[in-house]
Design a protein around this motif. Structure first.
Motif, mmCIF file in Angstrom:
data_model
loop_
_atom_site.group_PDB
_atom_site.id
_atom_site.type_symbol
_atom_site.label_atom_id
_atom_site.label_comp_id
_atom_site.label_asym_id
_atom_site.label_seq_id
_atom_site.Cartn_x
_atom_site.Cartn_y
_atom_site.Cartn_z
ATOM 1 N N ALA A 36 13.566 10.586 7.306
ATOM 2 C CA ALA A 36 14.853 9.884 7.276
ATOM 3 C C ALA A 36 15.726 10.472 6.183
ATOM 4 O O ALA A 36 15.248 11.143 5.266
ATOM 5 C CB ALA A 36 14.646 8.383 7.037
ATOM 6 N N CYS A 37 17.025 10.202 6.302
ATOM 7 C CA CYS A 37 17.956 10.595 5.249
ATOM 8 C C CYS A 37 19.047 9.541 5.133
ATOM 9 O O CYS A 37 19.310 8.791 6.080
ATOM 10 C CB CYS A 37 18.557 11.974 5.505
ATOM 11 N N ALA A 80 13.844 2.068 7.927
ATOM 12 C CA ALA A 80 12.731 3.013 8.093
ATOM 13 C C ALA A 80 11.534 2.521 7.290
ATOM 14 O O ALA A 80 11.161 3.104 6.268
ATOM 15 C CB ALA A 80 13.151 4.416 7.643
ATOM 16 N N PRO A 81 10.921 1.415 7.742
ATOM 17 C CA PRO A 81 9.807 0.830 6.982
ATOM 18 C C PRO A 81 8.577 1.733 6.917
ATOM 19 O O PRO A 81 7.685 1.488 6.111
ATOM 20 C CB PRO A 81 9.506 -0.463 7.747
ATOM 21 N N LEU A 141 8.499 4.690 5.785
ATOM 22 C CA LEU A 141 8.578 5.613 4.659
ATOM 23 C C LEU A 141 7.592 5.240 3.554
ATOM 24 O O LEU A 141 7.474 4.081 3.170
ATOM 25 C CB LEU A 141 9.990 5.635 4.080
ATOM 26 N N HIS A 142 6.931 6.273 3.030
ATOM 27 C CA HIS A 142 6.083 6.085 1.852
ATOM 28 C C HIS A 142 6.821 6.445 0.566
ATOM 29 O O HIS A 142 6.459 5.963 -0.515
ATOM 30 C CB HIS A 142 4.839 6.979 1.931
ATOM 31 N N ALA A 143 7.820 7.335 0.659
ATOM 32 C CA ALA A 143 8.449 7.885 -0.539
ATOM 33 C C ALA A 143 9.896 8.227 -0.265
ATOM 34 O O ALA A 143 10.306 8.386 0.896
ATOM 35 C CB ALA A 143 7.695 9.145 -0.991
ATOM 36 N N VAL A 144 10.665 8.352 -1.356
ATOM 37 C CA VAL A 144 12.055 8.804 -1.233
ATOM 38 C C VAL A 144 12.331 9.838 -2.317
ATOM 39 O O VAL A 144 11.777 9.771 -3.423
ATOM 40 C CB VAL A 144 13.066 7.645 -1.352
ATOM 41 N N GLY A 165 8.461 -0.712 -2.858
ATOM 42 C CA GLY A 165 7.109 -0.169 -2.800
ATOM 43 C C GLY A 165 7.031 1.300 -2.428
ATOM 44 O O GLY A 165 5.971 1.772 -2.017
ATOM 45 N N ARG A 166 8.127 2.034 -2.619
ATOM 46 C CA ARG A 166 8.126 3.471 -2.289
ATOM 47 C C ARG A 166 7.921 4.305 -3.546
ATOM 48 O O ARG A 166 8.406 3.955 -4.631
ATOM 49 C CB ARG A 166 9.457 3.876 -1.662
#
Length: 311
Positions: A34-35, A58-59, A61-64, A84-85
C-alpha cells in the motif's frame, strides 16, 4: 521461508520512487502492499490519500515507511505505532530530539520496531573505514559536503521552513558517517550558519568539532555547488590518511583504493529493518540529529542573499 512483511509507504515523492520502492522490490522479506499520498500513487499498489486512511483501509500491513517531510513525521509515526505497525523513519527522524525520544518510548511500550534510518551509513566503504580507524589514532578530520540544492530538491519549500534543516538535510548524512566511523565521541565548539534572507534554514554551514583528546574536526556543508558534487571525509591518522568519497561508496588509504562500491544503501537499510523486526528490537540512534541541534543552538548566523529555486 517465513511470510513476507507487508509494508506501506507514506509519502510518494522522489526519495520513495528512487530508493525505497526499488529496494523493497528486490528484498524477498517485504511485500509493498500500500501507499499513502495526497497527489501520487504507485502502479499495482493499493493507494490512499493519507496515512490514517492507509492504516484503516489496509489492516494487513505489518509495517510502514515514512518518507514524508519531517515536520509531519511525529504524528504519522505515533499513529502507526498506536495501530501496532513497525515504523521505518527516513532521515532526519523528526524535527526535534524530544519527539524522536518520545516515539522510541512509545514503540517500546507497544512492542513494535522503530528504526531511525541513516542511509549514508550503509554506503559501501563505511564499515571498512570504521574497522580501519579502530586501529589508528585520529589526528585531524576534514569533511566537505557540497551539492546543488536545485538538483536534489527542485521546488521543495519544506526544506527552507522551520524543521526542514536546510543544508543539514544532506549534511546530516556526513554526520551519520562521522558518528559511525570515528572511534571517539566528538562535540561542537564553533559553528557558522549562512541563512538566505527569505528562508528560515541555512544554505551553508561551517562546523568545528573536537573530542576529549582535542582532535580538530572541521566540516563544511554547502548547498550552492554546481557541476560535480562533493561528498568526502578525510581522516588523517598515525597510520596514514583515509579518504571516503562519493558519500562513502569509495574508500582509499594513502591513495590506494580499497573499495569502489555500488549504490547499496537502501538495500542495506531494509535488510536491517527486517532483522530488527525479526528480533523484536528498535534502533534509534539520534547522535547525528543531536549534532544538528547543537549547531542551531550554538552557531553564529550570517544573513546571505535570498534563495530562489530558479536562477
Amino acid at each position: 521461508m517465513s511470510a513476507p512483511i507487508r509494508i506501506g509507504i507514506a509519502g510518494v515523492g522522489k526519495i520513495a520512487r528512487d530508493q525505497h520502492v526499488p529496494a523493497l522490490q528486490h528484498n524477498h522479506r517485504f511485500e509493498l502492499a500500500a501507499c499513502a499520498s495526497r497527489n501520487a500513487s504507485l502502479d499495482g499498489v493499493k493507494s490512499f490519500d493519507s496515512l490514517e486512511a492507509m492504516l484503516a483501509g489496509a489492516p494487513e500491513l505489518h509495517a510502514v515507511s515514512l518518507c514524508t517531510p519531517p515536520q509531519v513525521r511525529y504524528q504519522q509515526a505515533r499513529a502507526a505505532i498506536e495501530a501496532g505497525r513497525h515504523v521505518f523513519l527516513e532521515k532526519p527522524p523528526g524535527v526535534t530530539l524530544s519527539e524522536v525520544e518520545d516515539l522510541a518510548r512509545r514503540a517500546d511500550q507497544a512492542n513494535v520496531t522503530l528504526f531511525a534510518s541513516w542511509h549514508a551509513r550503509e554506503a559501501a566503504g563505511v564499515d571498512r573505514a570504521r574497522q580501519w580507524l579502530e586501529e589508528a589514532r585520529v589526528q585531524r578530520v576534514d569533511v566537505q559536503w557540497r551539492e546543488d540544492v536545485r538538483t536534489w530538491h527542485p521546488g521543495q519549500q519544506w526544506i527552507w521552513q522551520p524543521g526542514g534543516l536546510g543544508v543539514f538535510d544532506p549534511g546530516i548524512n556526513a554526520l551519520s558517517i562521522m558518528t559511525r566511523i570515528l572511534p571517539d565521541e566528538f562535540f561542537l565548539e564553533r559553528a557558522r550558519l549562512e541563512v538566505p534572507e527569505n528562508c528560515q534554514a541555512p544554505i551553508g554551514a561551517e562546523l568545528d568539532f573536537t573530542d576529549a583528546a582535542g582532535t580538530p574536526i572541521h566540516a563544511d556543508f554547502d548547498w550552492r555547488q554546481t557541476g560535480p558534487q562533493t561528498w568526502q571525509i578525510t581522516v588523517e591518522t598515525d597510520r596514514g590518511t583515509l579518504l571516503l568519497e562519493d558519500g562513502g561508496s569509495r574508500l582509499s588509504v594513502d591513495g590506494e583504493q580499497l573499495i569502489d562500491g555500488e549504490d547499496v544503501e537502501y538495500a542495506g537499510l531494509y535488510r536491517r529493518f527486517a532483522e530488527l523486526i525479526g528480533a523484536d528490537r528498535s534502533e534509534v540512534d539520534i547522535r547525528p540529529f543531536r549534532h544538528v541541534a547543537d549547531a542551531f543552538m550554538l552557531a553564529e548566523r550570517i544573513a546571505t542573499a535570498p534563495f530562489h529555486d530558479q536562477d
